[in-house]
Design a protein around this motif. Structure first.
Motif, mmCIF file in Angstrom:
data_model
loop_
_atom_site.group_PDB
_atom_site.id
_atom_site.type_symbol
_atom_site.label_atom_id
_atom_site.label_comp_id
_atom_site.label_asym_id
_atom_site.label_seq_id
_atom_site.Cartn_x
_atom_site.Cartn_y
_atom_site.Cartn_z
ATOM 1 N N THR A 37 -5.241 -0.725 9.048
ATOM 2 C CA THR A 37 -5.809 -0.967 7.720
ATOM 3 C C THR A 37 -4.867 -1.809 6.873
ATOM 4 O O THR A 37 -5.301 -2.727 6.174
ATOM 5 C CB THR A 37 -6.088 0.374 7.014
ATOM 6 O OG1 THR A 37 -6.959 1.146 7.834
ATOM 7 C CG2 THR A 37 -6.725 0.160 5.657
ATOM 8 N N ARG A 40 -5.063 -5.402 8.060
ATOM 9 C CA ARG A 40 -6.292 -6.058 7.585
ATOM 10 C C ARG A 40 -6.189 -6.414 6.112
ATOM 11 O O ARG A 40 -6.612 -7.496 5.686
ATOM 12 C CB ARG A 40 -7.498 -5.153 7.800
ATOM 13 C CG ARG A 40 -7.948 -5.072 9.215
ATOM 14 C CD ARG A 40 -9.196 -4.226 9.327
ATOM 15 N NE ARG A 40 -9.442 -3.866 10.703
ATOM 16 C CZ ARG A 40 -9.926 -2.723 11.109
ATOM 17 N NH1 ARG A 40 -10.255 -1.803 10.239
ATOM 18 N NH2 ARG A 40 -10.118 -2.482 12.380
ATOM 19 N N ARG A 41 -5.633 -5.500 5.333
ATOM 20 C CA ARG A 41 -5.476 -5.747 3.899
ATOM 21 C C ARG A 41 -4.538 -6.925 3.652
ATOM 22 O O ARG A 41 -4.787 -7.759 2.781
ATOM 23 C CB ARG A 41 -4.943 -4.490 3.216
ATOM 24 C CG ARG A 41 -4.999 -4.578 1.705
ATOM 25 C CD ARG A 41 -4.535 -3.304 1.043
ATOM 26 N NE ARG A 41 -5.390 -2.197 1.418
ATOM 27 C CZ ARG A 41 -4.959 -0.988 1.743
ATOM 28 N NH1 ARG A 41 -3.673 -0.719 1.723
ATOM 29 N NH2 ARG A 41 -5.799 -0.040 2.058
ATOM 30 N N ILE A 81 -0.851 -7.498 -3.585
ATOM 31 C CA ILE A 81 -1.565 -6.650 -2.622
ATOM 32 C C ILE A 81 -1.022 -6.873 -1.213
ATOM 33 O O ILE A 81 -0.829 -5.919 -0.446
ATOM 34 C CB ILE A 81 -3.083 -6.923 -2.697
ATOM 35 C CG1 ILE A 81 -3.623 -6.404 -4.028
ATOM 36 C CG2 ILE A 81 -3.809 -6.277 -1.531
ATOM 37 C CD1 ILE A 81 -5.048 -6.802 -4.311
ATOM 38 N N ALA A 85 0.737 -4.081 1.128
ATOM 39 C CA ALA A 85 0.163 -3.781 2.440
ATOM 40 C C ALA A 85 1.208 -3.925 3.540
ATOM 41 O O ALA A 85 1.273 -3.107 4.458
ATOM 42 C CB ALA A 85 -1.023 -4.704 2.718
#
Length: 151
Positions: A37, A40-41, A81, A85
């Motif tokens: 995850t 992907r982020r 972000i 991540a």
């Protein structure tokens, strides 16, 4: 409410039994999905960053400063972000590595029931309030070294 020693022991036995019965399900619960995850982020944030660069350049070319500022804000948000991540992905990888290293349940860990060591009046009473700031810092440093075995 913290778990008792018996509850912690039973929980660990149940985790071991789960690993023995269904290793695929147990590997799903270990946190590999957290890394996926986070990856992907980070990739999505990279794509949005490129989009922000395009919007910024479009604003510069068309002399619309509002569009340029919007592109910069998009770039800044996506970079934030992406960095979070990537840090989360590294933390998940480090947690997986520390969990699987020599633990009998192959990746599961038992948390100490959410308990933190309590600092009662005895611990506070031993604290010196008359010492200088540097003396207190040095005393804390010595205590940490003693607690961690000299490291």
């Amino acid at each position: 409410m913290p778990l008792s020693e018996e509850e912690l022991r039973l929980l660990e036995q149940m985790e071991r039994a789960l690993v023995e019965e269904d290793p695929k399900f147990a590997s799903t619960l270990r946190g590999t999905s957290l890394r996926r995850t986070a990856r992907r982020r980070a990739i999505a944030a990279g794509a949005v960053f490129v989009l922000g660069v395009c919007v910024l350049m479009a604003g510069a070319i068309t002399n619309l400063w509002v569009v340029g500022i919007a592109g910069f804000v998009v770039m800044l948000g996506s970079a934030t972000i992406a960095l979070n991540a990537i840090r989360g992905q590294q933390a998940a990888a480090a947690a997986d590595a520390s969990r699987t290293a020599g633990h009998p349940s192959h990746g599961f860990t038992v948390i100490d029931g959410g308990r933190r060591p309590r600092r009662g009046r005895q611990a506070r009473a031993g604290r010196s309030t008359s010492g200088s700031f540097m003396e207190r810092i040095e005393e804390r440093w010595r205590r940490r070294r003693e607690e961690n075995g000299g490291f």
